[in-house]
Design a protein around this motif. Structure first.
Motif, PDB file in Angstrom:
ATOM      1  N   GLN A  73       0.857  -1.023  -0.497  1.00 12.25           N
ATOM      2  CA  GLN A  73      -0.096   0.127  -0.133  1.00 12.25           C
ATOM      3  C   GLN A  73       0.695   1.052   0.197  1.00 12.25           C
ATOM      4  O   GLN A  73       2.195   1.795   0.513  1.00 12.25           O
ATOM      5  CB  GLN A  73      -1.211   0.119   1.272  1.00 12.25           C
ATOM      6  CG  GLN A  73      -2.032  -0.995   1.264  1.00 12.25           C
ATOM      7  CD  GLN A  73      -1.371  -2.750   2.212  1.00 12.25           C
ATOM      8  OE1 GLN A  73      -0.384  -2.000   3.024  1.00 12.25           O
ATOM      9  NE2 GLN A  73      -1.520  -3.538   1.398  1.00 12.25           N
ATOM     10  N   LEU A  74       0.448   2.271  -0.733  1.00  8.11           N
ATOM     11  CA  LEU A  74       1.329   3.463  -0.843  1.00  8.11           C
ATOM     12  C   LEU A  74       0.360   4.579  -0.134  1.00  8.11           C
ATOM     13  O   LEU A  74      -1.008   4.475  -0.841  1.00  8.11           O
ATOM     14  CB  LEU A  74       1.449   4.291  -2.176  1.00  8.11           C
ATOM     15  CG  LEU A  74       2.106   3.052  -3.313  1.00  8.11           C
ATOM     16  CD1 LEU A  74       2.113   3.304  -4.150  1.00  8.11           C
ATOM     17  CD2 LEU A  74       4.021   3.092  -2.182  1.00  8.11           C
ATOM     18  N   GLN A  75       0.801   5.533   0.258  1.00  8.58           N
ATOM     19  CA  GLN A  75       0.278   7.151   0.909  1.00  8.58           C
ATOM     20  C   GLN A  75       1.109   8.075   0.654  1.00  8.58           C
ATOM     21  O   GLN A  75       1.974   8.068   1.682  1.00  8.58           O
ATOM     22  CB  GLN A  75       0.441   6.315   2.306  1.00  8.58           C
ATOM     23  CG  GLN A  75      -0.247   7.957   3.396  1.00  8.58           C
ATOM     24  CD  GLN A  75      -1.941   7.837   3.549  1.00  8.58           C
ATOM     25  OE1 GLN A  75      -2.621   6.582   3.050  1.00  8.58           O
ATOM     26  NE2 GLN A  75      -2.576   8.706   2.807  1.00  8.58           N
TER      27      GLN A  75
ATOM     28  N   ALA B 138       5.394   6.757   0.706  1.00  6.26           N
ATOM     29  CA  ALA B 138       5.507   5.971   1.718  1.00  6.26           C
ATOM     30  C   ALA B 138       4.451   4.266   1.370  1.00  6.26           C
ATOM     31  O   ALA B 138       3.704   4.475   1.796  1.00  6.26           O
ATOM     32  CB  ALA B 138       5.579   6.147   3.054  1.00  6.26           C
ATOM     33  N   ALA B 139       5.633   3.276   2.033  1.00  2.83           N
ATOM     34  CA  ALA B 139       4.951   2.000   1.153  1.00  2.83           C
ATOM     35  C   ALA B 139       5.045   1.247   2.242  1.00  2.83           C
ATOM     36  O   ALA B 139       5.493   1.596   3.020  1.00  2.83           O
ATOM     37  CB  ALA B 139       5.934   1.304   0.239  1.00  2.83           C
ATOM     38  N   SER B 140       3.944   0.299   2.755  1.00  2.00           N
ATOM     39  CA  SER B 140       3.662  -0.694   3.533  1.00  2.00           C
ATOM     40  C   SER B 140       3.359  -1.411   3.088  1.00  2.00           C
ATOM     41  O   SER B 140       2.656  -1.811   2.036  1.00  2.00           O
ATOM     42  CB  SER B 140       2.970   0.041   4.673  1.00  2.00           C
ATOM     43  OG  SER B 140       1.274   0.204   4.046  1.00  2.00           O
ATOM     44  N   GLY B 141       2.789  -3.001   4.184  1.00  2.00           N
ATOM     45  CA  GLY B 141       2.078  -3.661   3.538  1.00  2.00           C
ATOM     46  C   GLY B 141       3.245  -4.746   3.867  1.00  2.00           C
ATOM     47  O   GLY B 141       5.079  -4.744   4.381  1.00  2.00           O
ATOM     48  N   TYR B 142       3.898  -6.291   3.304  1.00  2.00           N
ATOM     49  CA  TYR B 142       4.647  -7.038   2.784  1.00  2.00           C
ATOM     50  C   TYR B 142       5.124  -6.958   1.525  1.00  2.00           C
ATOM     51  O   TYR B 142       5.024  -6.762   0.784  1.00  2.00           O
ATOM     52  CB  TYR B 142       3.726  -8.464   1.894  1.00  2.00           C
ATOM     53  CG  TYR B 142       5.074  -9.214   2.065  1.00  2.00           C
ATOM     54  CD1 TYR B 142       5.562  -9.224   0.353  1.00  2.00           C
ATOM     55  CD2 TYR B 142       5.760  -9.633   3.003  1.00  2.00           C
ATOM     56  CE1 TYR B 142       6.431 -10.564  -0.045  1.00  2.00           C
ATOM     57  CE2 TYR B 142       6.999 -11.025   2.775  1.00  2.00           C
ATOM     58  CZ  TYR B 142       7.222 -11.268   1.245  1.00  2.00           C
ATOM     59  OH  TYR B 142       8.197 -11.498   0.907  1.00  2.00           O
ATOM     60  N   ILE B 143       6.442  -6.649   2.289  1.00  2.00           N
ATOM     61  CA  ILE B 143       7.638  -5.504   1.061  1.00  2.00           C
ATOM     62  C   ILE B 143       8.840  -6.591   0.766  1.00  2.00           C
ATOM     63  O   ILE B 143       9.755  -6.811   2.210  1.00  2.00           O
ATOM     64  CB  ILE B 143       8.058  -4.323   1.168  1.00  2.00           C
ATOM     65  CG1 ILE B 143       6.687  -3.197   1.608  1.00  2.00           C
ATOM     66  CG2 ILE B 143       9.226  -4.044   0.447  1.00  2.00           C
ATOM     67  CD1 ILE B 143       6.821  -1.746   1.396  1.00  2.00           C
ATOM     68  N   HIS B 144       9.318  -7.535  -0.159  1.00  2.00           N
ATOM     69  CA  HIS B 144      10.490  -7.685  -0.455  1.00  2.00           C
ATOM     70  C   HIS B 144      10.996  -7.410  -0.639  1.00  2.00           C
ATOM     71  O   HIS B 144      12.585  -7.199  -0.430  1.00  2.00           O
ATOM     72  CB  HIS B 144       9.912  -9.326  -1.481  1.00  2.00           C
ATOM     73  CG  HIS B 144      11.285 -10.234  -1.799  1.00  2.00           C
ATOM     74  ND1 HIS B 144      12.357  -9.393  -2.727  1.00  2.00           N
ATOM     75  CD2 HIS B 144      11.645 -11.007  -1.082  1.00  2.00           C
ATOM     76  CE1 HIS B 144      13.052 -10.654  -3.018  1.00  2.00           C
ATOM     77  NE2 HIS B 144      13.117 -11.387  -1.673  1.00  2.00           N
TER      78      HIS B 144
ATOM     79  N   PHE C  98      15.660   2.155   3.968  1.00  2.00           N
ATOM     80  CA  PHE C  98      15.288   1.613   5.308  1.00  2.00           C
ATOM     81  C   PHE C  98      13.332   1.572   5.602  1.00  2.00           C
ATOM     82  O   PHE C  98      13.127   0.363   6.046  1.00  2.00           O
ATOM     83  CB  PHE C  98      16.005   2.582   6.602  1.00  2.00           C
ATOM     84  CG  PHE C  98      15.708   2.109   7.714  1.00  2.00           C
ATOM     85  CD1 PHE C  98      15.038   2.219   8.837  1.00  2.00           C
ATOM     86  CD2 PHE C  98      15.964   1.234   8.621  1.00  2.00           C
ATOM     87  CE1 PHE C  98      14.040   2.569  10.208  1.00  2.00           C
ATOM     88  CE2 PHE C  98      15.050   1.013   8.908  1.00  2.00           C
ATOM     89  CZ  PHE C  98      14.919   1.241  10.433  1.00  2.00           C
ATOM     90  N   ASP C  99      12.521   3.007   5.242  1.00  2.00           N
ATOM     91  CA  ASP C  99      11.910   2.592   5.994  1.00  2.00           C
ATOM     92  C   ASP C  99      10.880   3.084   4.120  1.00  2.00           C
ATOM     93  O   ASP C  99       9.255   3.297   4.532  1.00  2.00           O
ATOM     94  CB  ASP C  99      11.522   4.039   6.825  1.00  2.00           C
ATOM     95  CG  ASP C  99      11.853   5.623   6.379  1.00  2.00           C
ATOM     96  OD1 ASP C  99      11.466   6.279   7.184  1.00  2.00           O
ATOM     97  OD2 ASP C  99      11.754   5.248   4.987  1.00  2.00           O
TER      98      ASP C  99
END
Length: 119
Positions: free
Chosen positions: A2-4, A22-28, A73-74
């Motif tokens: 997800q992107l915010q 910011a990207a979140s969720g399952y990130i490889h 990093f984030d």
């Protein structure tokens, strides 16, 4: 993934705005991150993007005024926009190219944030 996105708004010509996504969720793994924009009646265009290694490129119209950066990093990408012009008015979208565990690439788009530059 997800992107915010955040940071749009209204500013006078010559002013500055800072967009973040910011990207979140399952990130490889995230490869390229970037910002696109779409003005009324026009096609969406690339504004700037940056690779995982930090190499960036810009559309000619924003060179010297906009700066893209990222944090591996984030999982954030930021677009610092200075010396804004009325022609920069558009909806700005962030794009994240996610690499899956099986090395496929997936594109994810943010929800868009309005930037309006008044003359």
């Amino acid at each position: 993934v997800q992107l915010q996105a955040s940071g749009g708004g209204v500013v006078q010509a010559g002013g500055s705005l800072r967009l973040s996504c910011a990207a979140s969720g399952y990130i490889h793994s995230i490869n390229t991150m970037g910002w696109y924009r779409q003005a009324p009646g026009k096609q969406r265009e690339l504004v700037a993007d940056i690779t995982r290694g930090g190499e960036s490129k810009y559309v000619d119209a924003v060179k010297g005024r906009f700066t893209i950066s990222r944090s591996n990093f984030d999982h954030t990408v930021t677009l610092q926009m200075n010396s804004l012009k009325p022609e920069d008015t558009a909806i700005y979208y962030c794009l994240v190219v996610h690499e899956t565990l099986l090395s496929y690439e997936e594109n994810y788009w943010g929800q868009g944030t309005q930037v309006t530059v008044s003359s």
